[in-house]
Design an enzyme around this catalytic site. Structure first.
Site: not given
Ligand code: 5GP
Length: 122
Positions: A32-34, A91, A99, A104, A106
């Site tokens: 899970r994204d933080i 991205n 970033e 990765h 999403h």
């Protein structure tokens, strides 16, 4: 761009930083994204050292690419997103504001996501 072994996802892969894991297999880790932007926001990463989609699509083996694609679909299905819908996004580089320099994907879901990319300065 050379791969930076100290990027945050490399550290997650080495177990130096915890993550909320949703899937792991030989080639792939997903967590899970933080800082979730949607009710469900998952990051799917290859275990191999690839900076971005550009790097991964050029250099990863067919087995890694196949495992990655299968895993992403299965994770979305297992989380119940396939019926309501979801968005996948990767991205690459400066214009996309990448970033973390480890490839990765999403997976966004759990609410209406609106249409595509915001219209703006095209
Ligand atoms: P990018 O802009 O590179 O496509 O997205 C990087 C994503 O990684 C961001 O959504 C950010 O919230 C997420 N992220 C950054 N650091 C961490 C971390 O330590 N743990 C987790 N789970 N996600 C992170």
């Amino acid at each position: 761009m050379a791969y930076d072994r100290n990027n945050v996802f490399a550290r997650i892969l080495r177990g130096e930083i915890p993550c909320s894991k949703v899937h792991e297999d030989e080639h792939v880790l997903a967590f899970r994204d933080i800082n979730p932007l949607t009710p469900t926001h998952i990051l799917v990463i290859p275990k191999g050292e690839y900076v971005s989609f550009d790097d991964f699509s050029e250099k990863a083996s067919d087995a890694e690419i196949g495992a990655f694609c299968r895993a992403a679909g299965r994770i979305a299905r297992d989380l119940g997103l396939a019926e309501s819908g979801y968005r996948i996004l990767a991205n690459h580089g400066r214009h996309a504001h990448q970033e973390v320099p480890h490839f990765h994907l999403h997976i966004f879901g759990g609410r209406d996501l609106g249409r595509m990319v915001p219209k703006g300065l095209e």
